[in-house]
Design a protein around this motif. Structure first.
Motif, mmCIF file in Angstrom:
data_model
loop_
_atom_site.group_PDB
_atom_site.id
_atom_site.type_symbol
_atom_site.label_atom_id
_atom_site.label_comp_id
_atom_site.label_asym_id
_atom_site.label_seq_id
_atom_site.Cartn_x
_atom_site.Cartn_y
_atom_site.Cartn_z
ATOM 1 N N GLN A 6 0.841 -1.188 0.000
ATOM 2 C CA GLN A 6 0.000 0.000 0.000
ATOM 3 C C GLN A 6 0.877 1.239 0.000
ATOM 4 O O GLN A 6 1.931 1.268 0.616
ATOM 5 C CB GLN A 6 -0.902 0.004 1.226
ATOM 6 N N LYS A 7 0.406 2.272 -0.706
ATOM 7 C CA LYS A 7 1.165 3.523 -0.786
ATOM 8 C C LYS A 7 0.273 4.671 -0.365
ATOM 9 O O LYS A 7 -0.926 4.643 -0.544
ATOM 10 C CB LYS A 7 1.688 3.731 -2.203
ATOM 11 N N LYS A 8 0.897 5.689 0.204
ATOM 12 C CA LYS A 8 0.184 6.850 0.685
ATOM 13 C C LYS A 8 0.929 8.102 0.254
ATOM 14 O O LYS A 8 2.152 8.128 0.249
ATOM 15 C CB LYS A 8 0.087 6.791 2.214
ATOM 16 N N LYS A 9 0.186 9.161 -0.103
ATOM 17 C CA LYS A 9 0.805 10.435 -0.480
ATOM 18 C C LYS A 9 1.227 11.195 0.769
ATOM 19 O O LYS A 9 0.593 11.108 1.813
ATOM 20 C CB LYS A 9 -0.174 11.275 -1.294
ATOM 21 N N ALA A 10 2.307 11.969 0.643
ATOM 22 C CA ALA A 10 2.811 12.736 1.781
ATOM 23 C C ALA A 10 1.877 13.885 2.142
ATOM 24 O O ALA A 10 1.780 14.273 3.295
ATOM 25 C CB ALA A 10 4.206 13.257 1.478
ATOM 26 N N GLY A 11 1.177 14.451 1.179
ATOM 27 C CA GLY A 11 0.187 15.502 1.423
ATOM 28 C C GLY A 11 0.776 16.777 1.989
ATOM 29 O O GLY A 11 1.734 17.326 1.459
ATOM 30 N N ALA A 12 0.199 17.268 3.081
ATOM 31 C CA ALA A 12 0.615 18.539 3.671
ATOM 32 C C ALA A 12 2.014 18.464 4.271
ATOM 33 O O ALA A 12 2.625 19.490 4.550
ATOM 34 C CB ALA A 12 -0.383 18.974 4.729
ATOM 35 N N PHE A 13 2.532 17.262 4.493
ATOM 36 C CA PHE A 13 3.861 17.127 5.077
ATOM 37 C C PHE A 13 4.960 17.178 4.028
ATOM 38 O O PHE A 13 6.132 17.035 4.349
ATOM 39 C CB PHE A 13 3.950 15.827 5.879
ATOM 40 N N ASP A 14 4.584 17.391 2.782
ATOM 41 C CA ASP A 14 5.552 17.532 1.698
ATOM 42 C C ASP A 14 6.277 18.863 1.888
ATOM 43 O O ASP A 14 5.654 19.910 2.053
ATOM 44 C CB ASP A 14 4.823 17.495 0.350
ATOM 45 N N ILE A 15 7.588 18.849 1.875
ATOM 46 C CA ILE A 15 8.381 20.055 2.130
ATOM 47 C C ILE A 15 8.131 21.125 1.077
ATOM 48 O O ILE A 15 8.242 22.325 1.357
ATOM 49 C CB ILE A 15 9.886 19.703 2.249
ATOM 50 N N ARG A 16 7.728 20.714 -0.122
ATOM 51 C CA ARG A 16 7.456 21.697 -1.175
ATOM 52 C C ARG A 16 6.261 22.567 -0.819
ATOM 53 O O ARG A 16 6.244 23.759 -1.141
ATOM 54 C CB ARG A 16 7.216 20.990 -2.508
ATOM 55 N N VAL A 17 5.279 22.006 -0.130
ATOM 56 C CA VAL A 17 4.104 22.781 0.275
ATOM 57 C C VAL A 17 4.487 23.780 1.364
ATOM 58 O O VAL A 17 4.039 24.928 1.355
ATOM 59 C CB VAL A 17 2.972 21.842 0.753
ATOM 60 N N VAL A 18 5.336 23.370 2.283
ATOM 61 C CA VAL A 18 5.785 24.259 3.350
ATOM 62 C C VAL A 18 6.591 25.422 2.773
ATOM 63 O O VAL A 18 6.377 26.583 3.144
ATOM 64 C CB VAL A 18 6.617 23.481 4.398
ATOM 65 N N ILE A 19 7.499 25.127 1.859
ATOM 66 C CA ILE A 19 8.299 26.173 1.222
ATOM 67 C C ILE A 19 7.399 27.118 0.430
ATOM 68 O O ILE A 19 7.565 28.336 0.478
ATOM 69 C CB ILE A 19 9.379 25.548 0.319
ATOM 70 N N ALA A 20 6.435 26.569 -0.290
ATOM 71 C CA ALA A 20 5.506 27.401 -1.063
ATOM 72 C C ALA A 20 4.713 28.329 -0.150
ATOM 73 O O ALA A 20 4.482 29.493 -0.490
ATOM 74 C CB ALA A 20 4.569 26.521 -1.879
ATOM 75 N N LEU A 21 4.298 27.820 1.007
ATOM 76 C CA LEU A 21 3.548 28.652 1.944
ATOM 77 C C LEU A 21 4.389 29.823 2.446
ATOM 78 O O LEU A 21 3.917 30.965 2.494
ATOM 79 C CB LEU A 21 3.060 27.805 3.119
ATOM 80 N N LEU A 22 5.639 29.556 2.802
ATOM 81 C CA LEU A 22 6.510 30.631 3.281
ATOM 82 C C LEU A 22 6.772 31.668 2.201
ATOM 83 O O LEU A 22 6.718 32.880 2.454
ATOM 84 C CB LEU A 22 7.835 30.042 3.777
ATOM 85 N N ILE A 23 7.045 31.215 0.993
ATOM 86 C CA ILE A 23 7.296 32.144 -0.112
ATOM 87 C C ILE A 23 6.030 32.939 -0.430
ATOM 88 O O ILE A 23 6.102 34.134 -0.735
ATOM 89 C CB ILE A 23 7.827 31.384 -1.341
ATOM 90 N N ALA A 24 4.869 32.297 -0.344
ATOM 91 C CA ALA A 24 3.611 32.994 -0.619
ATOM 92 C C ALA A 24 3.338 34.076 0.420
ATOM 93 O O ALA A 24 2.840 35.154 0.081
ATOM 94 C CB ALA A 24 2.463 31.998 -0.667
ATOM 95 N N ILE A 25 3.663 33.809 1.680
ATOM 96 C CA ILE A 25 3.459 34.821 2.724
ATOM 97 C C ILE A 25 4.343 36.036 2.458
ATOM 98 O O ILE A 25 3.871 37.183 2.495
ATOM 99 C CB ILE A 25 3.725 34.226 4.122
ATOM 100 N N TYR A 26 5.614 35.802 2.177
ATOM 101 C CA TYR A 26 6.517 36.912 1.861
ATOM 102 C C TYR A 26 6.074 37.634 0.583
ATOM 103 O O TYR A 26 6.135 38.861 0.496
ATOM 104 C CB TYR A 26 7.959 36.434 1.696
ATOM 105 N N GLY A 27 5.623 36.882 -0.403
ATOM 106 C CA GLY A 27 5.154 37.487 -1.647
ATOM 107 C C GLY A 27 3.919 38.342 -1.432
ATOM 108 O O GLY A 27 3.785 39.416 -2.034
ATOM 109 N N LEU A 28 3.014 37.892 -0.582
ATOM 110 C CA LEU A 28 1.810 38.669 -0.288
ATOM 111 C C LEU A 28 2.166 39.977 0.419
ATOM 112 O O LEU A 28 1.631 41.034 0.082
ATOM 113 C CB LEU A 28 0.861 37.837 0.566
ATOM 114 N N VAL A 29 3.088 39.900 1.374
ATOM 115 C CA VAL A 29 3.522 41.111 2.082
ATOM 116 C C VAL A 29 4.163 42.089 1.104
ATOM 117 O O VAL A 29 3.856 43.294 1.119
ATOM 118 C CB VAL A 29 4.490 40.752 3.233
#
Length: 81
Positions: A6-29
């Motif tokens: 059985q396989k499962k997706k990493a989902g929200a724990f994927d480091i790419r999502v965390v990095i995207a969130l941080l960059i998006a916050i700085y970009g919004l500011v």
């Protein structure tokens, strides 16, 4: 008989999502600062609103990261206990 693992997706724990969130916050500011910028500050940069363009670029970059994470998710095997 070969067992299927059985396989499962990493989902929200994927480091790419965390990095995207941080960059998006700085970009919004930066985008907000670019929108409310003082015209005198924009003239210092040869008439280019660097905060606005930098913020938009960061938001686009964050969107591409999320798209990458959704199109090519990290799949981890599920271990039975």
């Amino acid at each position: 008989m070969a067992e299927q693992q059985q396989k499962k997706k990493a989902g929200a724990f994927d480091i790419r999502v965390v990095i995207a969130l941080l960059i998006a916050i700085y970009g919004l500011v930066l985008t907000i600062l670019g929108i409310i910028a003082n015209p005198a500050e924009v003239d210092k940069a040869d008439g280019i609103n660097i905060n606005l363009w930098g913020g938009i670029a960061m938001l686009v970059f964050a969107a591409l990261f999320v798209l990458w994470a959704r199109l090519r998710p990290i799949v981890v095997p599920v271990q039975e206990q």
